[in-house]
Write an enzyme that holds these catalytic residues in place. Structure first.
Site, short mmCIF file in Angstrom:
data_model
loop_
_atom_site.label_atom_id
_atom_site.label_comp_id
_atom_site.label_asym_id
_atom_site.label_seq_id
_atom_site.Cartn_x
_atom_site.Cartn_y
_atom_site.Cartn_z
N GLY A 1 -36.25 12.96 -39.06
CA GLY A 1 -36.26 11.57 -38.58
C GLY A 1 -34.92 11.21 -37.97
N ASN A 2 -34.67 9.94 -37.77
CA ASN A 2 -33.37 9.49 -37.27
C ASN A 2 -33.06 8.11 -37.82
OD1 ASN A 2 -34.34 7.41 -35.27
ND2 ASN A 2 -35.37 9.23 -34.49
N TYR A 3 -31.86 7.61 -37.49
CA TYR A 3 -31.36 6.38 -38.12
C TYR A 3 -31.88 5.08 -37.48
CZ TYR A 3 -27.92 9.29 -40.53
OH TYR A 3 -27.31 10.21 -41.32
N ALA B 1 -36.92 5.38 -30.93
CA ALA B 1 -36.10 6.61 -30.93
C ALA B 1 -37.04 7.73 -31.35
CB ALA B 1 -34.95 6.47 -31.91
#
Ligand code: CTP
Length: 399
Positions: A208-210, A275
């Site tokens: 995943g990402n932030y 994102a």
């Protein structure tokens, strides 16, 4: 723009309540009809007599008028108004609004109001930046309320900082802007992607990402408040659904791709704010991967590029916008993405700007158009950035 607008002016117990007198006068001078609702502690700071003489209406504070026993209907009042403005709004009133604590006439009116709500906070610097206040303001934003950010400067406490209620003229300008822009996207269908995507490795792990989703949610809120029909395709985030917005929850890039390609043909405007993970594990393990002694290899395969796919099926008249987050060669990379994905414009936010972007409440953007024109904006709250993006899109429509 405020001519014949019916405005409920909610006043709460802050030293800035004296400015509410100027505010009421400014609104009336610009043509509005003003009904004051004041909290019991507001009356400690400013007398109802001053306000009623100014507005030519009795000031409402309690559910009943003490001597006549007359009952004030918060429901009728809520329906009467074209706008409700709470100025000054204390931390306590903001908390009550966020949580529906209806223990006075002002909050019951707020809960009954169908009109747009504007909130001008006034409090001490430390109170304003406390996580509790930040969270409550975020909740109000998610309800579609408009927060008129306080100004910086000397505070009654003797401290310097953000917390002073915005000046009456500026608050009145904000309302005027709203009424002139409001419903300007009525009849338009807008699709927004927001948040991260999660690509499953096994039942308990993912890539995943932030991304917090805040920027996309702010854009959805801003479009909805201007009358657009908004579909928000959201990756996993912890944000509440903005008022009046249709939300489709997805997890992976493939799910987001499916939802976006289904909804895009019917949309007038699409803003790709998510994102999206560029790669996903080739296989998702059915069971939890066990620790072994050997090295572990994870084969990743490319995910579909959602924005680029939409760029290929875009029809004349549709507006497709993307975001770019770059760590280097920002403009060049952003322009390249704009071309590659057939976008109408790209919003560049830079990793180099401290305090901007992922997870935070602020953002600093540059918009690059198809023809290469560049518009740079200063650091702002994400909801103010959303307004800038929408104003930019209004410009494309020549509105
Ligand atoms: N985007 C998308 N689908 C993807 C990747 C990106 O729709 N699989 C969209 C994003 O929502 C954003 C724009 O494309 O609007 C640019 O995203 P970004 O991650 O900056 O670009 P990438 O194409 O992934 O390029 P790179 O990661 O190499 O910088």
């Amino acid at each position: 723009m405020l001519k014949n607008k019916k405005i409920i002016l909610g006043i709460t117990g802050s030293i800035a309540a004296y400015k509410a007198v100027y505010l009421a006068r400014t609104l009336i001078k610009r043509g509005a009809e003003v009904q004051v609702v004041i909290t019991p502690s507001g009356k400690e700071f400013i007398t109802p007599v001053t306000l009623s003489s100014l507005t030519q209406k009795p000031v409402i504070s309690e559910f009943f008028t003490a001597n006549t026993g007359e009952w004030h209907s918060h429901v009728d009042l809520g329906l009467w108004a074209d706008a409700m403005l709470i100025a000054p709004a204390t931390a306590s009133t903001i908390a009550k609004m966020a949580n529906g604590v209806a223990d006075n006439m002002l909050i019951t009116t707020y809960l009954s109001a169908r009109a747009p709500v504007f909130v001008a906070p006034a409090m001490d610097f430390d109170m304003y930046r406390h996580p509790s206040t930040r969270r409550n303001l975020e909740l109000l934003r998610s309800y579609g309320n408009h927060i008129i950010e306080p100004a910086e400067g000397a505070l009654a406490s003797g401290l310097e900082g953000k917390g002073r209620m915005e000046e009456p003229e500026k608050i009145a300008d904000e309302l005027e802007r709203f009424f002139s822009a409001s419903k300007s996207f009525f009849g338009k269908k807008v699709m927004i992607t927001a948040g991260p995507t999660y690509e499953k490795i096994d039942p308990v792990r993912f890539i995943g990402n932030y991304s917090s989703g805040k920027m996309g949610y702010a854009i959805a809120t801003a479009f909805a408040s201007r009358g657009a029909e908004v579909t928000l395709i959201s990756g996993p985030v912890t944000l509440p659904t903005p008022a009046g917005v249709k939300r489709i929850d997805v997890e992976s890039a493939k799910e987001m791709y499916k939802a976006a390609t289904e909804n895009f043909p019917d949309s007038d405007i699409a803003v790709m704010c998510a994102a999206v993970a560029d790669f996903a594990p080739e296989q998702t393990n059915a069971t939890k991967i066990k620790r072994g002694n050997a090295d572990m290899m994870l084969k990743l395969i490319p995910n579909p590029d959602i924005a680029a796919s939409l760029g290929q099926i875009k029809k004349p008249g549709q507006i497709l916008a993307g975001f770019a987050l770059e760590s280097d060669n920002e403009e060049e990379n952003a322009r390249h993405k704009l071309e590659k994905k057939n976008l109408d414009f790209i919003v560049l936010n830079s990793l180099a700007d401290k305090g901007a972007c992922f997870g935070g409440d602020n953002n600093k953007i540059t918009i690059i158009s198809r023809t290469g024109e560049k518009t740079s904006y200063p650091m702002k709250s994400k909801s103010a950035v959303a307004d800038d993006i929408i104003t930019y899109i209004s410009g494309i429509y020549g509105k």
